[in-house]
Design a protein around this motif. Sequence first.
Motif, PDB file in Angstrom:
ATOM      1  N   ASP A 132      10.765  -2.382  -3.304  1.00  0.00           N
ATOM      2  CA  ASP A 132      10.553  -1.951  -4.936  1.00  0.00           C
ATOM      3  C   ASP A 132       9.419  -1.189  -4.999  1.00  0.00           C
ATOM      4  O   ASP A 132       8.575  -1.769  -5.414  1.00  0.00           O
ATOM      5  N   SER A 176       8.209   0.487  -6.528  1.00  0.00           N
ATOM      6  CA  SER A 176       7.617   0.770  -7.928  1.00  0.00           C
ATOM      7  C   SER A 176       5.996  -0.320  -8.414  1.00  0.00           C
ATOM      8  O   SER A 176       5.814  -0.376  -9.170  1.00  0.00           O
ATOM      9  N   LYS A 177       6.672  -1.973  -7.418  1.00  0.00           N
ATOM     10  CA  LYS A 177       6.088  -2.581  -7.143  1.00  0.00           C
ATOM     11  C   LYS A 177       4.110  -2.160  -6.747  1.00  0.00           C
ATOM     12  O   LYS A 177       3.478  -2.982  -6.526  1.00  0.00           O
TER      13      LYS A 177
END
Length: 240
Positions: free
Chosen positions: A109, A111-112
Amino acid sequence: MKQYSAEFLGTFWLVLGGCGSAVLAAAFPGVGIGLHGVSLAFGLTVLTMAYAIGHISGCHLNPAVSIGLWAGGRFPASKLLPYIGAQVIGAIAAGGVLYIIASGAAGFDVSKGFASNGYGAHSPGGYSMLAALVTEVVMTMFFLIVIMGATDKRAPAGFAPLPIGLALTLIHLISIPITNTSVNPARSTGVALYVGDWAVGQLWLFWIAPIVGAVLGALVYRFIASEETQTAAAAVNKPA
């Protein structure tokens, strides 16, 4: 053109090696390299590239370093924009390669964080914008002092990559918990563009603070290392 190509490749290696260690290896179950390993990885990228391309381009790998060396009288203004362009493009290309590799794992991910730099809610330790700003200015200032001192014509020849690489390692050991450590606008840009959102929104700090710090470091070194300063010090310390 060879100098710009060297800066592209060197910055590519810095982002792939440094950010890659953070994204792929830092928290690997059971045998992750952690903060110490990531810090060492960034230092090793600079150390290895300094020996590989230092004689070609000077191995800046960092817009703040190029600007700082210009402020310190070590680099011509005419080469600033091409160097910075090569560094940023190299960082973005490395970010792309790292994204392809990292996305090959289930559950990835972007977005982490993707090793992006941040402050406030996006600081690893929850540090404020002011803390991040001061950290990046001071760390980059001392990085430039080390760079200029190690490459001074009066310094021992051939050893500059060692203190420079170790200085970057130390900087990461200090500041990863605060900002995830930038001191390099190209490194920050190279991963932030793939995260978007908050990483791009906070990117301004990781351009402004390293550049300010680099200029301050260059000016401080010019003051303490000028021939006039050395002559005055020698006169004061001369035996009666």
